[in-house]
Structure formats: structure tokens, C-alpha cells
Design an enzyme around this catalytic site. Structure first.
Site, PDB file in Angstrom:
ATOM      1  N   ASP A   1      25.259  22.419  49.236  1.00  0.00           N
ATOM      2  CA  ASP A   1      24.491  21.390  48.528  1.00  0.00           C
ATOM      3  C   ASP A   1      25.270  20.644  47.457  1.00  0.00           C
ATOM      4  O   ASP A   1      24.671  19.996  46.591  1.00  0.00           O
ATOM      5  CB  ASP A   1      23.243  22.020  47.900  1.00  0.00           C
ATOM      6  CG  ASP A   1      23.585  23.017  46.803  1.00  0.00           C
ATOM      7  OD1 ASP A   1      24.745  23.460  46.725  1.00  0.00           O
ATOM      8  OD2 ASP A   1      22.679  23.349  46.010  1.00  0.00           O
ATOM      9  N   GLU A   2      26.600  20.692  47.499  1.00  0.00           N
ATOM     10  CA  GLU A   2      27.365  19.929  46.518  1.00  0.00           C
ATOM     11  C   GLU A   2      28.747  19.579  47.047  1.00  0.00           C
ATOM     12  O   GLU A   2      29.294  20.279  47.904  1.00  0.00           O
ATOM     13  CB  GLU A   2      27.498  20.698  45.196  1.00  0.00           C
ATOM     14  CG  GLU A   2      28.232  22.016  45.317  1.00  0.00           C
ATOM     15  CD  GLU A   2      28.451  22.703  43.984  1.00  0.00           C
ATOM     16  OE1 GLU A   2      28.923  22.048  43.026  1.00  0.00           O
ATOM     17  OE2 GLU A   2      28.155  23.905  43.895  1.00  0.00           O
TER      18      GLU A   2
ATOM     19  N   ASP B   1      25.484  16.768  43.283  1.00  0.00           N
ATOM     20  CA  ASP B   1      24.875  18.097  43.246  1.00  0.00           C
ATOM     21  C   ASP B   1      23.384  17.953  43.559  1.00  0.00           C
ATOM     22  O   ASP B   1      22.632  17.336  42.807  1.00  0.00           O
ATOM     23  CB  ASP B   1      25.071  18.714  41.853  1.00  0.00           C
ATOM     24  CG  ASP B   1      24.716  20.188  41.813  1.00  0.00           C
ATOM     25  OD1 ASP B   1      24.359  20.741  42.869  1.00  0.00           O
ATOM     26  OD2 ASP B   1      24.806  20.781  40.724  1.00  0.00           O
TER      27      ASP B   1
END
Length: 396
Positions: free
Chosen positions: A111-112, A15
Site C-alpha cells: 500500500d505504499e 501512502d
């Protein structure tokens, strides 16, 4: 030793920390260590904070807060508009790095993502440390990583230490680590569900875990069972690299019964396509960030044009307006044989980052209420019973 022969899985959840703000600070060193907010409309006091740096968070600045509130808390706050092209580029580089460790990488947002490293000979904790170190030194970005036997626990673990944390969460530790936490802190439970659970005297994750699964199903449907399973650390979902491609695009096209060059007839086709794309996006619970159209002429010449939108979208009216404007701009006036609309750069709605002001928020809430009413009526009386912007008379 080949861990793939063991029943226990090793899942990593990577993350990125304050991703948009971190990218801006990496690309502009003058921003490093400064309170920074990414907001959709910096010139307007009503602009909404999309994300902010940890330096800004120390002042109490939070995501979805209005800019005037954020600046009241932090007068020295620096504000930047989102630059999604830049963020997508850095996201691609991050996922390329992750795929050096395993093919089993499942992006869940820009973003993860999850990694299944069960079959790797490398120690999962050492791997997480190496990944975190490489992302920081090669890309200049911080991240937190959770390590657990399943996706749910890995996600919960990655949230525990930010920024730049690495957390191992074992199933046997749930009673001491997760169960005392408030039920609203559990991944997948929103504010509305949290309030409903509290109405049934379920205040902690432990309370949820100890509830009767069937009573939860009666109260919350299939989601009740899923919540109970997660609260007890049960999650058999595989890390699926193909899942990301399911969300890459949602589109529909139609070959016309006869070549058309009459604008009202062509627009009617676009209206039908926009309805179809919206319906499929709702079924997928997805939003798009780019809209594409296809025009094929009677001589089979095919033209594709696209437009990136400022905000993620799923609404029929936005799809239609954007597609129609693209068509009018690029149509050469010749008869068309095929038309198509595709929503691209599609992501799950829950992962969409929105740049909007309060007016946009209110307008979208009203439109969502209208859309819900139309959808309910269409389900009850048929797709053609009600068409937005038109009145369809029934038999007299």
C-alpha cells in the site's frame, strides 16, 4: 524545462490510508463511515487488529491491539477478516495508475511506494493533487502523499497529514518541523532503538542530528551513521523500480543424483531445500505469502503447485510442512528427478501485515529464539554442525 539537469530531486511517497479497511469500505458501501477493524481471528477475543478505519481510531482503537481491548473501547466496532486477494488486486491497480506518471516507481509494500518525478515537466504539487484525486475517484480509496528531495523526507512528509493529506517537506525546514519531534517518530527507528537512544540522552530527532556521527557508529554500528544521516536530511538512495522484483520470490531447487521414489529420502531433500529458502529469506529480511513446489519426474514431466498461507512466513518448519503437504497431495508415486521450493509474493519483513492471535504471537516468539540459537551455532561451528529435528554426532 527538463528538471533532470538539476541536482535537486523531486520524490513523492504515496501512502494509502487504512488500506485494508478502505478497500473493504469501498467494496461494501454499508461500511462507509463506520468503525471498522480488520482482524485475523474475529471469532476469538484474542484476535489482533491488523488495521482499522479512522472512525475506529477516534475511539482509541489501534493496530496490534487485541480485539477484546478494541471492542471495550468501541462496542459498535465492525470486524472483518483480511482478504489478501482483494487487497493485492487493488494494490496492482494503484501502482498501474502511478506508472502513468513515471517509470521510476518503487513499491515498498502492498500500500505504499515512491515515485521519482524529477524529470517530469509537471509541477510536483499539482501532480500529487492529481494522483490523489484520481486514486480517490477512480479506485475509491484515500491516500496521503509526501513531496521532498529524498525518500526519507518524502516518507516523513506523507505521515504528517492523514487521511487525504499532501505535504511538502524541504530540507531547510527540518530544524523547525522534524527536529522537535520525538526520536521514536523518525521512520526506521523502532521501540528498542528508541529506548537505547534515550539511554544516551537522545530524545528528539534534533538531538540525534546534533550527535557526533562517529560516536553513534561506535554505539550502533553502521546503523548509527544511517540514523545520523537521516536526522540531518541526508538520503541519496535512488527510487529503484527493480527493488520490488528482488522481493518477488525466493526459491531453491535441486536436480537429484538419481531418481527417487522413496518417501523418507524425498522428504530429506525437502528438509534441505526448506533450510536453504529460510536462510535466504532471513538474509533478505523478507517474508512470503505464497509457497510453491516444483516436481520434475524422470520422464521430464514437470508439475508446479502452490498454496497461499494465512500469515506471512519465513520459518523453515512452516516452509517444510507446507511444501511436504503439497508434495504428498500431488505426487503420482513415480520417481522424481528434480524438486524445488519457492516462497512467492515476498515482501520486506518490516512491511508485512500479520493476522494473528496472541497464542500465535507467543509461539512465534519462542520459535524465533530457537531459530536464532541454531543460526548462531551454525555460524560458529558450520552449517552441518546442528540440524533442527536431528542430532548430528561429531567425531568421538
Amino acid at each position: 524545462m527538463d528538471r533532470s539537469t538539476h541536482k535537486r530531486r523531486f520524490i513523492l511517497h504515496v501512502d494509502m490510508n487504512s488500506f485494508y479497511a478502505s478497500v473493504e469500505s469501498m467494496m461494501d458501501p454499508a461500511l462507509k463511515g463506520k468503525p471498522l477493524a480488520i482482524a485475523g481471528n474475529p471469532e476469538e477475543r484474542r484476535g489482533i487488529v491488523v488495521t482499522c478505519s479512522y472512525e475506529a481510531r477516534k475511539f482509541g482503537v489501534k493496530t496490534t491491539m487485541t480485539l477484546w481491548q478494541a471492542k471495550k473501547l468501541c462496542p459498535s466496532l465492525i470486524v472483518r477478516r483480511p482478504d489478501f486477494q482483494k487487497y493485492r488486486m487493488m494494490s496492482n491497480r494503484m501502482f498501474q495508475l502511478l506508472r502513468e506518471y513515471t517509470d521510476l516507481v518503487e513499491p515498498v509494500s502492498i500500500d505504499e511506494g515512491y515515485l521519482d518525478v524529477t524529470a517530469s515537466s509537471m509541477n510536483p504539487v499539482e501532480m500529487a493533487g492529481e494522483i490523489q484525486n484520481r486514486i480517490f475517484h477512480e479506485l475509491g480509496l484515500p491516500c496521503s502523499i509526501g513531496i521532498a528531495p529524498n525518500k526519507f523526507l518524502a516518507k516523513m512528509a506523507s505521515d504528517m497529514k492523514k487521511p487525504m493529506g499532501i505535504t511538502v517537506l524541504r530540507k531547510r525546514e527540518m530544524g523547525t518541523i522534524l527536529w522537535p519531534m520525538g526520536v521514536g517518530e523518525m521512520h526506521g527507528i523502532g521501540k528498542a532503538t528508541e529506548e537505547k537512544l534515550k539511554a544516551f540522552n537522545i530524545h528528539t530527532i534534533g538531538d540525534l542530528a546534533k550527535e557526533d556521527a562517529y560516536s553513534l557508529k561506535h554505539r550502533f554500528g553502521i546503523n548509527g551513521i544511517k540514523m545520523w544521516e537521516r536526522a540531518n536530511g541526508i538520503d541519496d538512495r535512488p527510487v529503484n523500480p527493480e527493488r520490488a522484483s528482488e522481493f518477488q520470490s525466493v526459491g531453491n531447487s535441486t536436480t537429484l543424483a538419481e531418481d527417487l521414489d522413496h518417501e523418507p529420502e524425498i522428504k530429506s531433500v525437502f528438509e534441505s531445500l526448506a533450510e536453504s529458502v529460510e536462510r535466504r529469506m532471513k538474509q533478505k529480511k523478507a517474508v512470503g505469502q505464497n509457497l510453491q513446489i516444483v516436481i520434475r519426474y524422470s520422464d521430464r514431466k514437470t508439475v508446479t503447485r502452490s498454496k497461499s498461507l494465512e500469515n506471512p512466513f519465513h520459518d523453515r518448519d512452516i516452509i517444510l510442512e507446507t511444501a511436504w503437504n503439497l508434495f504428498k497431495k500431488h505426487w503420482n508415486g513415480e520417481p522424481v528427478r528434480l524438486l524445488g521450493i519457492t516462497a512467492a509474493d515476498v515482501i520486506p519483513r518490516e512491511n508485512a501485515y500479520k493476522q494473528m492471535d496472541l497464542f500465535t504471537f507467543e509461539q512465534e516468539k519462542k520459535q524465533a529464539d530457537v531459530n536464532r540459537l541454531v543460526s548462531d551455532l551454525q555460524k560458529k561451528f558450520g552449517q552441518q554442525s546442528i540440524i533442527r529435528g536431528k542430532w548430528k554426532a561429531g567425531p568421538s
